[in-house]
Design an enzyme around this catalytic site. Structure first.
Site, PDB file in Angstrom:
ATOM      1  N   TYR A  33       0.833  -1.202   0.000  1.00 53.13           N
ATOM      2  CA  TYR A  33       0.000   0.000   0.000  1.00 53.13           C
ATOM      3  C   TYR A  33       0.867   1.251   0.000  1.00 53.13           C
ATOM      4  O   TYR A  33       2.088   1.181   0.210  1.00 53.13           O
ATOM      5  CB  TYR A  33      -0.975  -0.006   1.187  1.00 53.13           C
ATOM      6  CG  TYR A  33      -0.363   0.294   2.539  1.00 53.13           C
ATOM      7  CD1 TYR A  33       0.467  -0.625   3.177  1.00 53.13           C
ATOM      8  CD2 TYR A  33      -0.616   1.501   3.185  1.00 53.13           C
ATOM      9  CE1 TYR A  33       1.021  -0.342   4.416  1.00 53.13           C
ATOM     10  CE2 TYR A  33      -0.066   1.792   4.427  1.00 53.13           C
ATOM     11  CZ  TYR A  33       0.755   0.861   5.037  1.00 53.13           C
ATOM     12  OH  TYR A  33       1.307   1.147   6.249  1.00 53.13           O
ATOM     13  N   ARG A  52       8.385   4.147  -4.487  1.00 48.67           N
ATOM     14  CA  ARG A  52       8.431   3.120  -3.426  1.00 48.67           C
ATOM     15  C   ARG A  52       7.428   2.001  -3.717  1.00 48.67           C
ATOM     16  O   ARG A  52       7.700   0.827  -3.456  1.00 48.67           O
ATOM     17  CB  ARG A  52       8.164   3.747  -2.056  1.00 48.67           C
ATOM     18  CG  ARG A  52       8.293   2.701  -0.931  1.00 48.67           C
ATOM     19  CD  ARG A  52       8.200   3.318   0.446  1.00 48.67           C
ATOM     20  NE  ARG A  52       6.926   3.964   0.661  1.00 48.67           N
ATOM     21  CZ  ARG A  52       6.646   4.753   1.686  1.00 48.67           C
ATOM     22  NH1 ARG A  52       7.567   4.992   2.602  1.00 48.67           N
ATOM     23  NH2 ARG A  52       5.446   5.300   1.820  1.00 48.67           N
ATOM     24  N   ARG A 100      -7.066 -20.729  -2.471  1.00 48.72           N
ATOM     25  CA  ARG A 100      -6.129 -20.546  -1.363  1.00 48.72           C
ATOM     26  C   ARG A 100      -4.963 -21.526  -1.476  1.00 48.72           C
ATOM     27  O   ARG A 100      -5.177 -22.751  -1.479  1.00 48.72           O
ATOM     28  CB  ARG A 100      -6.834 -20.709  -0.017  1.00 48.72           C
ATOM     29  CG  ARG A 100      -5.929 -20.333   1.148  1.00 48.72           C
ATOM     30  CD  ARG A 100      -6.624 -20.418   2.488  1.00 48.72           C
ATOM     31  NE  ARG A 100      -5.721 -20.008   3.550  1.00 48.72           N
ATOM     32  CZ  ARG A 100      -4.741 -20.760   4.037  1.00 48.72           C
ATOM     33  NH1 ARG A 100      -4.558 -21.985   3.584  1.00 48.72           N
ATOM     34  NH2 ARG A 100      -3.943 -20.300   4.991  1.00 48.72           N
ATOM     35  N   LYS A 147       6.485  -2.068   1.967  1.00 49.98           N
ATOM     36  CA  LYS A 147       5.299  -1.493   2.626  1.00 49.98           C
ATOM     37  C   LYS A 147       4.101  -2.427   2.432  1.00 49.98           C
ATOM     38  O   LYS A 147       3.241  -2.207   1.574  1.00 49.98           O
ATOM     39  CB  LYS A 147       5.030  -0.095   2.067  1.00 49.98           C
ATOM     40  CG  LYS A 147       4.096   0.741   2.945  1.00 49.98           C
ATOM     41  CD  LYS A 147       4.146   2.196   2.553  1.00 49.98           C
ATOM     42  CE  LYS A 147       3.055   3.021   3.196  1.00 49.98           C
ATOM     43  NZ  LYS A 147       3.194   3.196   4.639  1.00 49.98           N
ATOM     44  N   GLU A 179      11.748   2.166  14.679  1.00 49.03           N
ATOM     45  CA  GLU A 179      10.888   3.259  14.191  1.00 49.03           C
ATOM     46  C   GLU A 179       9.591   3.248  14.991  1.00 49.03           C
ATOM     47  O   GLU A 179       9.399   2.414  15.865  1.00 49.03           O
ATOM     48  CB  GLU A 179      10.613   3.099  12.698  1.00 49.03           C
ATOM     49  CG  GLU A 179       9.975   1.779  12.323  1.00 49.03           C
ATOM     50  CD  GLU A 179       9.863   1.537  10.810  1.00 49.03           C
ATOM     51  OE1 GLU A 179       9.796   2.503  10.042  1.00 49.03           O
ATOM     52  OE2 GLU A 179       9.811   0.356  10.422  1.00 49.03           O
ATOM     53  N   LEU A 204      10.950   1.048   7.421  1.00 45.44           N
ATOM     54  CA  LEU A 204      10.377   1.525   6.165  1.00 45.44           C
ATOM     55  C   LEU A 204      11.163   2.752   5.707  1.00 45.44           C
ATOM     56  O   LEU A 204      11.515   3.615   6.516  1.00 45.44           O
ATOM     57  CB  LEU A 204       8.902   1.901   6.358  1.00 45.44           C
ATOM     58  CG  LEU A 204       8.218   2.243   5.031  1.00 45.44           C
ATOM     59  CD1 LEU A 204       7.978   0.978   4.209  1.00 45.44           C
ATOM     60  CD2 LEU A 204       6.924   2.983   5.245  1.00 45.44           C
TER      61      LEU A 204
HETATM   62  N1  PLP Z   1       7.560   3.662   9.169  1.00 43.19           N
HETATM   63  C1  PLP Z   1       6.446   2.909   9.172  1.00 43.19           C
HETATM   64  C2  PLP Z   1       6.439   1.613   9.890  1.00 43.19           C
HETATM   65  C3  PLP Z   1       5.297   3.383   8.513  1.00 43.19           C
HETATM   66  O1  PLP Z   1       4.176   2.639   8.518  1.00 43.19           O
HETATM   67  C4  PLP Z   1       5.336   4.648   7.872  1.00 43.19           C
HETATM   68  C5  PLP Z   1       4.159   5.168   7.177  1.00 43.19           C
HETATM   69  O2  PLP Z   1       3.152   4.519   7.044  1.00 43.19           O
HETATM   70  C6  PLP Z   1       6.513   5.391   7.915  1.00 43.19           C
HETATM   71  C7  PLP Z   1       7.627   4.852   8.566  1.00 43.19           C
HETATM   72  C8  PLP Z   1       6.620   6.745   7.269  1.00 43.19           C
HETATM   73  O3  PLP Z   1       6.682   6.633   5.867  1.00 43.19           O
HETATM   74  P1  PLP Z   1       6.187   7.830   4.941  1.00 43.19           P
HETATM   75  O4  PLP Z   1       6.964   9.042   5.339  1.00 43.19           O
HETATM   76  O5  PLP Z   1       6.525   7.375   3.572  1.00 43.19           O
HETATM   77  O6  PLP Z   1       4.717   7.982   5.181  1.00 43.19           O
END
Ligand code: PLP
Length: 284
Positions: A33, A52, A100, A147, A179, A204
């Protein structure tokens, strides 16, 4: 008037939008997503999110759905049909419906879904007050750079924070902060250096992170990309998070320890201002 959403080539009222119960997104969390924020009816950092998204698909060997070459137009059409001024566009691609099976289908028909969410982003009360975070173990899988829609643990983390009377959780692995549950995490040391974990499979690769670090360097603020410990964070002069919908938001408390005077610090406030100004200028 109900919200208009996009599903596999069609713009529909949300009540009429349907995805198969055999969709691998539903059965296996086999999907990726993106969330792109909208300011003044325009998309912020669209190219970064698209790049991304393409990377996430490639890492999972997931084919691009029909409509991929018209994604910008689809985003804009949704913003316009829903008269969205401020908020975000959520986009999800899954490997689509299939019997499945753990093995990927040989001829997948990926699902593409987009919808809008109206939100107050610029004048967010949370950003004005600052966030209180708790620390939790990082129990996610090892490819957090992709993501994916596997968001159960981040969801549990936000519930743990809520039950503790906090706003969010920072995740910790081997003694170092990775994070936030849905954002990248930063501290500002007593000598004014911004510290945030370097890019790897552990976090991420935030699109907001890339922009904010660029703006920080342009503003002659020193940046160190390295892991930091919780103790370092609690002793920091300030802390903040970044994400598409929170931009730059100050963190004022970690595990009950107040940072600075308990309000968002000057570095995070300045970076939020710069980001908002630049984001609005560059939005498409
Ligand atoms: N880290 C995680 C785990 C996230 O889910 C997100 C955003 O959903 C981010 C960092 C920040 O990413 P972005 O700046 O691309 O929204």
């Amino acid at each position: 008037m109900s919200r208009i959403v996009y599903v596999n080539g069609e713009f529909l009222p949300e009540e009429e939008a349907k995805v198969s119960i055999f969709d691998r997104g539903f059965l296996m969390a086999d999907g990726v997503y993106e969330v792109t924020s909208v300011l003044d009816g325009k998309l912020v950092d669209y190219d970064g999110h698209l790049t991304r998204l393409e990377r996430s698909l490639a890492e999972l060997d997931m084919p691009e759905p029909d409509g991929m070459d018209a994604l910008l137009e689809i985003h804009r059409e949704l913003v316009s049909r829903n008269n969205l001024k401020e908020g975000c566009v959520y986009l999800q691609i899954t490997r689509g419906p299939a019997d499945r099976d753990f093995l990927y289908p040989e001829t997948p028909k990926p699902t593409l879904v987009l919808f809008t969410l109206a939100m107050t982003l610029r004048r967010s009360p949370k950003a004005e007050k600052g966030l209180r975070v708790i620390s939790i173990d990082d129990l996610r899988w090892g490819r957090r750079d992709i993501k994916t829609v596997q968001l159960l643990y981040p969801s549990m983390g936000k519930m743990m924070a809520k039950h503790a009377g906090a706003d969010d959780a920072w995740m910790v692995e081997n003694g170092h902060v990775t994070e936030g549950t849905s954002n990248n995490a930063y501290i500002v040391t007593q000598d004014g250096t911004i510290v945030t974990r370097q890019l790897s499979h552990d976090i991420l690769h935030g699109i907001t992170r890339a922009a904010v670090l660029r703006f920080a360097r342009e503003a002659q603020i020193k940046v160190e990309e390295r892991p930091f410990t919780l103790d370092e964070a609690k002793a920091a002069s300030e802390a903040f998070i970044t994400s598409a919908t929170t931009f730059v938001t100050g963190v004022v408390e970690i595990d009950g320890v107040q940072l600075g005077d308990g309000t968002p610090g000057p570095v995070s406030r300045r970076l939020r201002e710069i980001y908002l100004e630049e984001a609005a200028k560059q939005a498409v």
